[in-house]
Design an enzyme around this catalytic site. Structure first.
Site, mmCIF file in Angstrom:
data_model
loop_
_atom_site.group_PDB
_atom_site.id
_atom_site.type_symbol
_atom_site.label_atom_id
_atom_site.label_comp_id
_atom_site.label_asym_id
_atom_site.label_seq_id
_atom_site.Cartn_x
_atom_site.Cartn_y
_atom_site.Cartn_z
ATOM 1 N N LYS A 35 0.835 -1.216 0.000
ATOM 2 C CA LYS A 35 0.000 0.000 0.000
ATOM 3 C C LYS A 35 0.863 1.258 0.000
ATOM 4 O O LYS A 35 0.567 2.223 -0.692
ATOM 5 C CB LYS A 35 -0.913 0.030 1.229
ATOM 6 C CG LYS A 35 -2.054 -0.953 1.221
ATOM 7 C CD LYS A 35 -3.022 -0.699 2.349
ATOM 8 C CE LYS A 35 -2.363 -0.592 3.693
ATOM 9 N NZ LYS A 35 -1.634 -1.800 4.103
ATOM 10 N N THR A 94 3.979 1.631 -1.060
ATOM 11 C CA THR A 94 4.646 1.774 -2.363
ATOM 12 C C THR A 94 3.681 2.297 -3.414
ATOM 13 O O THR A 94 4.024 3.189 -4.203
ATOM 14 C CB THR A 94 5.230 0.411 -2.796
ATOM 15 O OG1 THR A 94 6.091 -0.077 -1.771
ATOM 16 C CG2 THR A 94 6.025 0.544 -4.090
ATOM 17 N N ARG A 147 2.147 7.254 7.413
ATOM 18 C CA ARG A 147 2.544 7.038 8.802
ATOM 19 C C ARG A 147 4.060 6.907 8.917
ATOM 20 O O ARG A 147 4.752 6.595 7.953
ATOM 21 C CB ARG A 147 1.913 5.758 9.342
ATOM 22 C CG ARG A 147 0.422 5.825 9.559
ATOM 23 C CD ARG A 147 -0.114 4.482 10.029
ATOM 24 N NE ARG A 147 -0.016 3.465 8.993
ATOM 25 C CZ ARG A 147 -0.217 2.170 9.197
ATOM 26 N NH1 ARG A 147 -0.492 1.722 10.407
ATOM 27 N NH2 ARG A 147 -0.135 1.308 8.209
ATOM 28 N N LYS A 183 9.206 -7.512 9.179
ATOM 29 C CA LYS A 183 8.572 -6.848 8.039
ATOM 30 C C LYS A 183 9.466 -5.813 7.371
ATOM 31 O O LYS A 183 9.254 -5.421 6.235
ATOM 32 C CB LYS A 183 7.261 -6.203 8.491
ATOM 33 C CG LYS A 183 6.319 -5.876 7.342
ATOM 34 C CD LYS A 183 4.959 -5.454 7.848
ATOM 35 C CE LYS A 183 4.023 -5.154 6.679
ATOM 36 N NZ LYS A 183 2.691 -4.727 7.124
ATOM 37 N N ALA A 228 -3.041 -0.595 13.117
ATOM 38 C CA ALA A 228 -4.423 -0.658 12.623
ATOM 39 C C ALA A 228 -5.224 -1.785 13.253
ATOM 40 O O ALA A 228 -6.439 -1.793 13.144
ATOM 41 C CB ALA A 228 -4.432 -0.812 11.101
ATOM 42 N N PHE A 250 -3.255 -2.236 6.932
ATOM 43 C CA PHE A 250 -3.818 -3.564 6.655
ATOM 44 C C PHE A 250 -4.942 -3.486 5.609
ATOM 45 O O PHE A 250 -4.917 -2.637 4.730
ATOM 46 C CB PHE A 250 -4.277 -4.237 7.947
ATOM 47 C CG PHE A 250 -3.165 -4.501 8.925
ATOM 48 C CD1 PHE A 250 -1.996 -5.129 8.524
ATOM 49 C CD2 PHE A 250 -3.268 -4.122 10.256
ATOM 50 C CE1 PHE A 250 -0.960 -5.371 9.413
ATOM 51 C CE2 PHE A 250 -2.234 -4.365 11.153
ATOM 52 C CZ PHE A 250 -1.088 -4.992 10.728
ATOM 53 N N PHE A 293 4.291 -7.715 -9.091
ATOM 54 C CA PHE A 293 5.554 -8.241 -8.591
ATOM 55 C C PHE A 293 6.277 -8.974 -9.728
ATOM 56 O O PHE A 293 5.654 -9.414 -10.697
ATOM 57 C CB PHE A 293 5.316 -9.205 -7.422
ATOM 58 C CG PHE A 293 4.966 -8.518 -6.133
ATOM 59 C CD1 PHE A 293 5.888 -8.430 -5.107
ATOM 60 C CD2 PHE A 293 3.711 -7.948 -5.954
ATOM 61 C CE1 PHE A 293 5.568 -7.795 -3.906
ATOM 62 C CE2 PHE A 293 3.374 -7.321 -4.764
ATOM 63 C CZ PHE A 293 4.315 -7.238 -3.739
ATOM 64 N N TRP A 315 7.264 -0.047 -8.273
ATOM 65 C CA TRP A 315 8.564 -0.362 -7.672
ATOM 66 C C TRP A 315 9.674 -0.170 -8.701
ATOM 67 O O TRP A 315 10.689 0.454 -8.415
ATOM 68 C CB TRP A 315 8.579 -1.805 -7.151
ATOM 69 C CG TRP A 315 9.789 -2.128 -6.299
ATOM 70 C CD1 TRP A 315 9.871 -2.081 -4.947
ATOM 71 C CD2 TRP A 315 11.083 -2.531 -6.768
ATOM 72 N NE1 TRP A 315 11.141 -2.427 -4.531
ATOM 73 C CE2 TRP A 315 11.907 -2.705 -5.625
ATOM 74 C CE3 TRP A 315 11.642 -2.743 -8.027
ATOM 75 C CZ2 TRP A 315 13.243 -3.087 -5.710
ATOM 76 C CZ3 TRP A 315 12.977 -3.133 -8.120
ATOM 77 C CH2 TRP A 315 13.757 -3.307 -6.976
#
Length: 555
Positions: free
Chosen positions: A69, A71, A92, A103, A272, A300, A380, A408
Site C-alpha cells: 500500500k 509503495t 505514517r 517486516k 491498525a 492492513f 511483482f 517499484w
C-alpha cells in the site's frame, strides 16, 4: 537492486526546494538537517482543506509481508504529478519493531520510496521517542501517586491497566511485575510493556486538532478507579500538561520527499489492529492545504484500517475521501485461494480464481460507504502475464475500474494509468461519503454493524469479561464513542486461519477496552499482540554500518 541501493543512487533535493514546490515559505520550516523539516500548525488552511481531493489507499486482506500500500501510495502521488496534478503523499511513520523484526521498514520500495529512507525508518525527527516519553511519564506519575502518602488520591492498583511502552519488539516485557525491591520501590503489581505504536498517546496525537485538543485528550485518558469506585483520569493526576510539553514538537507534521521529489508528509504511526491505523489528522490537513490531490493510506486491509479511517478519523475531523484505491496482488489472491505461503511465486490460475472472493468482499465494503474505487494491481516480478491478464479480465467483467501498477520498478511512470483513472473517477463519480454507523447508537449495535456488514459475520458473542467491561463503558457515559475493533489483519473474521471470504462465523468479543483520550472504544477479538517478539532470524542480523557511516541491510 535493493531499496537502500536504489535510494543511495537518488540525488535528494534540499528540503527548502521541496517546500518551494509544496508552496510553503522556507522561513516557515523547522529544519532537521538538510532533508527533513517540521511544518508549524498555523500553516493549515481549513478552507483549502475542503477544496482538495483526498484519495484513500487500502488493500485486500494481506499476506504476512503486506501488499505494498505504501509503495502504491507513493507511486500514485508521483504519477499524479506526472499528469499535471499537484499531489502530496501523506503517510505514517515506521516503527522500529518491524524494522528490526520481520517486516522491515515502511518507506515504500524501489523507485516509489520516501527519502531519506534510513532516517525515516530509524529515529526520524524523534516523534516516537516523544510519544514514548509522554506515555511513560504518565506511568511514572501513576506509580508515584500510589506510593505517595500526601498526594495519594486512592487509586486501586488492581484497576490500573496503563502499561509502559517501548518502540522495540521484546516479548519478555509483555507481562512483568513492577514495584519489587521493598517499600521504597513502590507497590508491587502486575504490568507490562506495549510497543509504542500501540500507545493511546499515539492514537491521541494522530486525532488531535491542535495543542489545546491534545491536552484535553491526554487529560481524558482513563486510568482506573479509586477504592470507592470513583473513575480517575489523567487530568485528575495533573499529568496532561507535562505530557503535552513533551509532545510540543512531535505534534507538528514532518516534510520529506519521494524518489521523484514529490512532497511527502510523514507523521504518526498507530497500529491498525489495535488503533486507527492512519497518519495524523494534522498531517492530512496540512497536505490538503497545499495540494490538489492528497494520497494517504490506512493500515492492513479495508476491513481494518480503512473502516477506522472512515468511521473514526473522518467523522472526528470533518474529512471526506473522494475515492478509494484498493491494492490487490496476485500473491495475496492466491494466498486467499488456499495456496501455501511458500508456493505463492508459482503460477496457479485456479488458486488465483479461488481468491477473488476476498477482493469481491472488499469492493462490496467500499460501496457501503458510497465511495467510488479503483483496483490497483501491484505487480511483482513473480507475476506472470497470464495471471495479471486473468485478474484484469475478471475486474472488467465485474465492472470494476482496474489498473496494473509497476511502481517499484518504474516509479511515477508505472502509475500514470492508475493516476489517470483515479482523476477520472473523482471527476465523474459523484460519491458522497456515508459512515457505516451513527455514533449515537448503542455499543452493541455499532459492534454488530461492523461485524456483520464489514466482516460478514453471522453474529457477535460476548464473553463474561466483555460483558462486565461493557457495563463499565455505560457507567462511565462513554457509550457514544465510535468503535475501534481489535482484530487480526489476516482474515475478514477473528480467526487468522479463515482465509478468502469466510461465512457463517461468529465474532467473539473477549474484552472491551476504553481509550477515552483517543475517543473510541476497543472491542478485543482474537489474540492481538501489542508487544511483538522478534522472529527466529530477525532483520537486525543483516543490518550493519561501515566506517564511512553507510548503512547496510536496511529494507
Amino acid at each position: 537492486m535493493t531499496d537502500i541501493e536504489i535510494a543511495k543512487g537518488i540525488n535528494l533535493k534540499p528540503i527548502g526546494e521541496i517546500a518551494d514546490s509544496f508552496g510553503v515559505s522556507r522561513d516557515e520550516l523547522e529544519l532537521y538537517g538538510k532533508y527533513k523539516a517540521k511544518l508549524p500548525l498555523h500553516l493549515i488552511d481549513e478552507e483549502k482543506v475542503h477544496r482538495a481531493k483526498l484519495i484513500l489507499v487500502s488493500a485486500i486482506s494481506p499476506t504476512p509481508a503486506g501488499e505494498g500500500k505504501t509503495t502504491i501510495s507513493i507511486g500514485l502521488s508521483q504519477g499524479l504529478n506526472r499528469i499535471g496534478k499537484k499531489a502530496t503523499v501523506v503517510l505514517r511513520e515506521p516503527s522500529l519493531g518491524p524494522v528490526f523484526g520481520i517486516k522491515g521498514g515502511a518507506t515504500g520500495g524501489g523507485y516509489s520510496q520516501v527519502l531519506p529512507m534510513e532516517d525515516i525508518n530509524l529515529h526520524f525527527t524523534g516523534d516516537f521517542a516523544a510519544i514514548e516519553k509522554a506515555h511513560n511519564l504518565l506511568a511514572a506519575i501513576i506509580a508515584n501517586n500510589i506510593q505517595s502518602k500526601k498526594n495519594n488520591i486512592g487509586l486501586d492498583p488492581r484497576t490500573i491497566t496503563w502499561k509502559r511502552v517501548m518502540d522495540m519488539n521484546d516479548r519478555s516485557l509483555r507481562n512483568i511485575i513492577v514495584g519489587l525491591g521493598g517499600s521504597s520501590s513502590g507497590i508491587p503489581r502486575e504490568s507490562g510493556f506495549d510497543i509504542t505504536a500501540a500507545s493511546e498517546v499515539m492514537a491521541i496525537l494522530c486525532l488531535a486538532s491542535g495543542l489545546n485538543d491534545l491536552k484535553e485528550r491526554l487529560g481524558n485518558i482513563f486510568i482506573g478507579f479509586t477504592f470507592d469506585k470513583k473513575a480517575i483520569y489523567a487530568r485528575d493526576l495533573k499529568a496532561n500538561g507535562a505530557m503535552a510539553v513533551l509532545l510540543k514538537d512531535a505534534i507538528k507534521p514532518n516534510l520529506v520527499q519521494t524518489a521523484e521529489g514529490t512532497p511527502a508528509i510523514i507523521h504518526g504511526g498507530p497500529f491498525a489492529n489495535i488503533a486507527q491505523g492512519t497518519n495524523s489528522v494534522l498531517a492530512t490537513k496540512m497536505g490538503l492545504s497545499y495540494s490538489e490531490y492528497v494520497v494517504t493510506e490506512a493500515g492492513f486491509g479495508f476491513d481494518l484500517g480503512a473502516e477506522k479511517f472512515l468511521d473514526i478519523k473522518c467523522l472526528s475531523s470533518g474529512l471526506s475521501p473522494h475515492a478509494v484505491v484498493l491494492v490487490a496482488t496476485i500473491r495475496a489472491l492466491k494466498y486467499h485461494g488456499k495456496m501455501p505461503l511458500a508456493d505463492l511465486k508459482q503460477p496457479n490460475l485456479e488458486a488465483l480464481k479461488a481468491g477473488f472472493v476476498n477482493l469481491e468482499k472488499h469492493i462490496e465494503n467500499i460501496k457501503l460507504f458510497n465511495i467510488c474505487s479503483v483496483v490497483a494491481i501491484n505487480r511483482f516480478v513473480s507475476d506472470t502475464d497470464e495471471e495479471v491478464d486473468f485478474l484484469v479480465d475478471y475486474c472488467k467483467h465485474k465492472g470494476i475500474q482496474v489498473s496494473v501498477a509497476d511502481v517499484w520498478a518504474k516509479g511515477g511512470e508505472g502509475a500514470i494509468d492508475l493516476a489517470t483513472k483515479v482523476v477520472k473517477t473523482v471527476e465523474l463519480c459523484n460519491s458522497r461519503f456515508i459512515p457505516l454507523y451513527d455514533w449515537e447508537w448503542t455499543v452493541e449495535k455499532k459492534i454488530e454493524t461492523i461485524a456483520k456488514k464489514i466482516y460478514g459475520a453471522e453474529a457477535v458473542d460476548y464473553t463474561s469479561k466483555a460483558k462486565a467491561s461493557l457495563r463499565k463503558v455505560y457507567s462511565l457515559g462513554l457509550d457514544k464513542l465510535p468503535i475501534c475493533m481489535a482484530k487480526t489483519q489476516k482474515s475478514l473474521s477473528d480467526n487468522p486461519e479463515l482465509l478468502g471470504r469466510p461465512k457463517d462465523f461468529i465474532i467473539t468479543v473477549r474484552d472491551i477496552e476504553i481509550a477515552a483520550g483517543a475517543g473510541f472504544i476497543i472491542p478485543i477479538t482474537g489474540d492481538i499482540m501489542r508487544m511483538p517478539g522478534l522472529p527466529e532470524f530477525p532483520a537486525s542480523e543483516s543490518i550493519d554500518i561501515d566506517n564511512d557511516g553507510n548503512i547496510i541491510g536496511l529494507f
